[in-house]
Scaffold this motif. Structure first.
Motif, PDB file in Angstrom:
ATOM      1  N   LEU A  46       0.867  -1.174   0.000  1.00  0.00           N
ATOM      2  CA  LEU A  46       0.000   0.000   0.000  1.00  0.00           C
ATOM      3  C   LEU A  46       0.901   1.220   0.000  1.00  0.00           C
ATOM      4  CD1 LEU A  46      -2.712   1.502   0.251  1.00  0.00           C
ATOM      5  CD2 LEU A  46      -2.530   1.209   2.740  1.00  0.00           C
ATOM      6  N   ASP A  47       0.789   2.051  -1.036  1.00  0.00           N
ATOM      7  CA  ASP A  47       1.548   3.293  -1.132  1.00  0.00           C
ATOM      8  C   ASP A  47       0.572   4.440  -0.908  1.00  0.00           C
ATOM      9  OD1 ASP A  47       3.302   5.355  -1.694  1.00  0.00           O
ATOM     10  OD2 ASP A  47       3.959   4.551  -3.625  1.00  0.00           O
ATOM     11  N   LEU A  48       0.404   4.802   0.371  1.00  0.00           N
ATOM     12  CA  LEU A  48      -0.490   5.887   0.760  1.00  0.00           C
ATOM     13  C   LEU A  48       0.268   7.200   0.553  1.00  0.00           C
ATOM     14  CD1 LEU A  48      -3.356   5.917   1.996  1.00  0.00           C
ATOM     15  CD2 LEU A  48      -2.293   6.103   4.232  1.00  0.00           C
ATOM     16  N   TYR A  49      -0.412   8.260   0.171  1.00  0.00           N
ATOM     17  CA  TYR A  49       0.248   9.516  -0.200  1.00  0.00           C
ATOM     18  C   TYR A  49       1.227   9.231  -1.340  1.00  0.00           C
ATOM     19  CZ  TYR A  49      -1.100  10.463   4.683  1.00  0.00           C
ATOM     20  OH  TYR A  49      -1.764  10.576   5.871  1.00  0.00           O
ATOM     21  N   ALA A  50       0.769   8.543  -2.366  1.00  0.00           N
ATOM     22  CA  ALA A  50       1.632   7.972  -3.402  1.00  0.00           C
ATOM     23  C   ALA A  50       2.455   8.996  -4.176  1.00  0.00           C
ATOM     24  CB  ALA A  50       0.787   7.156  -4.379  1.00  0.00           C
ATOM     25  N   GLY A  51       1.927  10.197  -4.392  1.00  0.00           N
ATOM     26  CA  GLY A  51       2.678  11.178  -5.185  1.00  0.00           C
ATOM     27  C   GLY A  51       2.918  10.646  -6.584  1.00  0.00           C
ATOM     28  N   THR A  52       4.166  10.327  -6.911  1.00  0.00           N
ATOM     29  CA  THR A  52       4.527   9.786  -8.223  1.00  0.00           C
ATOM     30  C   THR A  52       4.353   8.270  -8.301  1.00  0.00           C
ATOM     31  OG1 THR A  52       6.817   9.434  -7.576  1.00  0.00           O
ATOM     32  CG2 THR A  52       6.275  11.579  -8.532  1.00  0.00           C
ATOM     33  N   PHE A  69      -2.086   2.200  -4.913  1.00  0.00           N
ATOM     34  CA  PHE A  69      -1.595   3.565  -4.815  1.00  0.00           C
ATOM     35  C   PHE A  69      -2.771   4.468  -4.468  1.00  0.00           C
ATOM     36  CE2 PHE A  69       1.107   1.446  -7.916  1.00  0.00           C
ATOM     37  CZ  PHE A  69       2.383   1.817  -7.543  1.00  0.00           C
ATOM     38  N   ILE A  70      -2.587   5.329  -3.454  1.00  0.00           N
ATOM     39  CA  ILE A  70      -3.642   6.252  -3.058  1.00  0.00           C
ATOM     40  C   ILE A  70      -3.041   7.642  -2.878  1.00  0.00           C
ATOM     41  CG2 ILE A  70      -5.344   6.838  -1.279  1.00  0.00           C
ATOM     42  CD1 ILE A  70      -5.489   3.781  -0.702  1.00  0.00           C
ATOM     43  N   ASP A  71      -3.699   8.627  -3.453  1.00  0.00           N
ATOM     44  CA  ASP A  71      -3.319  10.014  -3.243  1.00  0.00           C
ATOM     45  C   ASP A  71      -4.576  10.858  -3.400  1.00  0.00           C
ATOM     46  OD1 ASP A  71      -0.281  11.517  -3.427  1.00  0.00           O
ATOM     47  OD2 ASP A  71      -2.058  12.770  -3.651  1.00  0.00           O
ATOM     48  N   GLN A  72      -4.664  11.954  -2.676  1.00  0.00           N
ATOM     49  CA  GLN A  72      -5.860  12.789  -2.787  1.00  0.00           C
ATOM     50  C   GLN A  72      -5.750  13.804  -3.918  1.00  0.00           C
ATOM     51  OE1 GLN A  72      -6.545  14.634   0.998  1.00  0.00           O
ATOM     52  NE2 GLN A  72      -5.361  16.440   0.487  1.00  0.00           N
ATOM     53  N   SER A  73      -4.573  13.962  -4.494  1.00  0.00           N
ATOM     54  CA  SER A  73      -4.368  14.903  -5.591  1.00  0.00           C
ATOM     55  C   SER A  73      -4.691  14.241  -6.932  1.00  0.00           C
ATOM     56  CB  SER A  73      -2.910  15.382  -5.603  1.00  0.00           C
ATOM     57  OG  SER A  73      -2.564  15.930  -6.854  1.00  0.00           O
ATOM     58  N   SER A  74      -5.589  14.859  -7.692  1.00  0.00           N
ATOM     59  CA  SER A  74      -5.918  14.303  -9.008  1.00  0.00           C
ATOM     60  C   SER A  74      -4.704  14.347  -9.934  1.00  0.00           C
ATOM     61  CB  SER A  74      -7.110  15.036  -9.631  1.00  0.00           C
ATOM     62  OG  SER A  74      -6.840  16.406  -9.736  1.00  0.00           O
ATOM     63  N   GLN A  75      -3.867  15.366  -9.788  1.00  0.00           N
ATOM     64  CA  GLN A  75      -2.650  15.470 -10.600  1.00  0.00           C
ATOM     65  C   GLN A  75      -1.694  14.312 -10.282  1.00  0.00           C
ATOM     66  OE1 GLN A  75      -0.309  19.046  -9.976  1.00  0.00           O
ATOM     67  NE2 GLN A  75       0.075  19.186 -12.179  1.00  0.00           N
ATOM     68  N   ALA A  76      -1.518  13.997  -8.995  1.00  0.00           N
ATOM     69  CA  ALA A  76      -0.658  12.874  -8.602  1.00  0.00           C
ATOM     70  C   ALA A  76      -1.220  11.553  -9.125  1.00  0.00           C
ATOM     71  CB  ALA A  76      -0.507  12.832  -7.084  1.00  0.00           C
ATOM     72  N   VAL A  77      -2.522  11.365  -9.035  1.00  0.00           N
ATOM     73  CA  VAL A  77      -3.148  10.131  -9.521  1.00  0.00           C
ATOM     74  C   VAL A  77      -2.900   9.972 -11.024  1.00  0.00           C
ATOM     75  CG1 VAL A  77      -5.393   9.034  -9.950  1.00  0.00           C
ATOM     76  CG2 VAL A  77      -4.835   9.903  -7.668  1.00  0.00           C
ATOM     77  N   ARG A  78      -3.002  11.063 -11.781  1.00  0.00           N
ATOM     78  CA  ARG A  78      -2.719  11.002 -13.225  1.00  0.00           C
ATOM     79  C   ARG A  78      -1.269  10.580 -13.471  1.00  0.00           C
ATOM     80  NH1 ARG A  78      -6.035  15.534 -13.385  1.00  0.00           N
ATOM     81  NH2 ARG A  78      -4.275  16.979 -13.367  1.00  0.00           N
ATOM     82  N   VAL A  79      -0.333  11.106 -12.687  1.00  0.00           N
ATOM     83  CA  VAL A  79       1.083  10.765 -12.855  1.00  0.00           C
ATOM     84  C   VAL A  79       1.323   9.299 -12.509  1.00  0.00           C
ATOM     85  CG1 VAL A  79       3.414  11.200 -11.958  1.00  0.00           C
ATOM     86  CG2 VAL A  79       1.948  13.118 -12.601  1.00  0.00           C
ATOM     87  N   LYS A  91      -1.824  -4.288 -14.559  1.00  0.00           N
ATOM     88  CA  LYS A  91      -2.586  -5.426 -14.034  1.00  0.00           C
ATOM     89  C   LYS A  91      -2.206  -5.767 -12.586  1.00  0.00           C
ATOM     90  CE  LYS A  91       0.476  -8.853 -16.072  1.00  0.00           C
ATOM     91  NZ  LYS A  91       0.917  -9.918 -15.261  1.00  0.00           N
ATOM     92  N   ASN A  92      -1.082  -5.282 -12.127  1.00  0.00           N
ATOM     93  CA  ASN A  92      -0.618  -5.565 -10.762  1.00  0.00           C
ATOM     94  C   ASN A  92      -0.956  -4.440  -9.795  1.00  0.00           C
ATOM     95  OD1 ASN A  92       0.753  -7.207 -12.618  1.00  0.00           O
ATOM     96  ND2 ASN A  92       2.493  -7.448 -11.277  1.00  0.00           N
ATOM     97  N   THR A  93      -1.702  -3.443 -10.261  1.00  0.00           N
ATOM     98  CA  THR A  93      -1.890  -2.242  -9.458  1.00  0.00           C
ATOM     99  C   THR A  93      -3.347  -1.786  -9.428  1.00  0.00           C
ATOM    100  OG1 THR A  93      -1.472  -0.782 -11.335  1.00  0.00           O
ATOM    101  CG2 THR A  93       0.445  -1.441 -10.029  1.00  0.00           C
ATOM    102  N   GLU A  94      -3.634  -0.999  -8.407  1.00  0.00           N
ATOM    103  CA  GLU A  94      -4.888  -0.262  -8.295  1.00  0.00           C
ATOM    104  C   GLU A  94      -4.507   1.155  -7.908  1.00  0.00           C
ATOM    105  OE1 GLU A  94      -7.829  -2.212  -5.676  1.00  0.00           O
ATOM    106  OE2 GLU A  94      -6.481  -3.945  -5.746  1.00  0.00           O
ATOM    107  N   VAL A  95      -5.193   2.137  -8.477  1.00  0.00           N
ATOM    108  CA  VAL A  95      -4.896   3.543  -8.189  1.00  0.00           C
ATOM    109  C   VAL A  95      -6.200   4.237  -7.818  1.00  0.00           C
ATOM    110  CG1 VAL A  95      -3.895   5.694  -9.054  1.00  0.00           C
ATOM    111  CG2 VAL A  95      -3.040   3.493  -9.914  1.00  0.00           C
ATOM    112  N   TYR A  96      -6.197   4.926  -6.668  1.00  0.00           N
ATOM    113  CA  TYR A  96      -7.394   5.608  -6.194  1.00  0.00           C
ATOM    114  C   TYR A  96      -7.070   7.034  -5.782  1.00  0.00           C
ATOM    115  CZ  TYR A  96      -9.109   0.839  -5.808  1.00  0.00           C
ATOM    116  OH  TYR A  96      -9.453  -0.465  -6.080  1.00  0.00           O
ATOM    117  N   ARG A  97      -8.004   7.930  -6.080  1.00  0.00           N
ATOM    118  CA  ARG A  97      -7.921   9.297  -5.575  1.00  0.00           C
ATOM    119  C   ARG A  97      -8.820   9.353  -4.348  1.00  0.00           C
ATOM    120  NH1 ARG A  97     -10.955  14.149  -6.243  1.00  0.00           N
ATOM    121  NH2 ARG A  97      -9.611  15.913  -5.731  1.00  0.00           N
TER     122      ARG A  97
END
Length: 182
Positions: A46-52, A69-79, A91-97
């Protein structure tokens, strides 16, 4: 930024534009992974406050199976999405804002557990002790798991947070790393 070791060694990852994120430096990242790994035989991250996504991607490169991967920034989630797509590891990941605390409760409700949890919040918004308490309350860390907290070097975290005990604490310039285990 680059991936230091493992399957994706030498590949670069995109940074979040601007000054709102503070990616972990290669020097700190290398030292950190030498302390907690340096390689893994599977496991969930779990990469909380994922940033990049820097830390989670490095863990995947070094043998972990999956990463959320979790980050509250939409810009970070896009990156993060760009970086994992570029590496071919979608396929090995999940990304959430989402907000960190809310995300932890959602993961708890889904009965998720992780072998490695990275906490690297903006230094000005550190609430690491409270976040670690929620991790225990929601039973998110496996029995042999590790919580890695990155924080300002002047921040001193407690020896114990509920059932977790500080196993390591080191500083690198302005950066402090504290690792908790059961």
């Amino acid at each position: 930024m680059r991936i230091i070791s493992g399957d994706y060694k030498g590949r670069t990852i995109k940074a979040v534009p601007g000054m709102k994120t503070r990616p972990t430096s290669d020097k700190v990242k290398e030292s950190l992974f030498n302390r907690i790994g340096p390689y893994f035989d599977g496991g969930a991250v779990l990469d909380l406050y994922a940033g990049t996504g820097n830390l989670g991607i490095e863990a995947l490169s070094r043998g972990c199976d999956t990463c959320v991967f979790i980050d509250q920034s939409s810009q970070a989630v896009r990156v993060v999405k760009h970086n994992i797509k570029n590496l071919g590891i979608m396929k090995n990941t999940e990304v959430y804002r989402n907000d960190a605390k809310r995300a932890l409760y959602i993961m708890g409700n889904r009965k998720r557990s992780f072998d490695l949890i990275f906490l690297d919040p903006p230094y000005a918004k550190e609430q690491l002790s409270n976040i670690v308490e929620i991790i225990e309350e929601q039973n998110l860390l496996t029995e042999e798991g590790q919580i890695v907290c990155e924080h300002h070097s002047e921040t001193v975290l407690p020896e114990d947070i509920q059932s977790f005990r500080k196993s390591q604490a080191v500083t690198y310039g302005d950066t402090g790393i504290t690792i908790y285990t059961y």
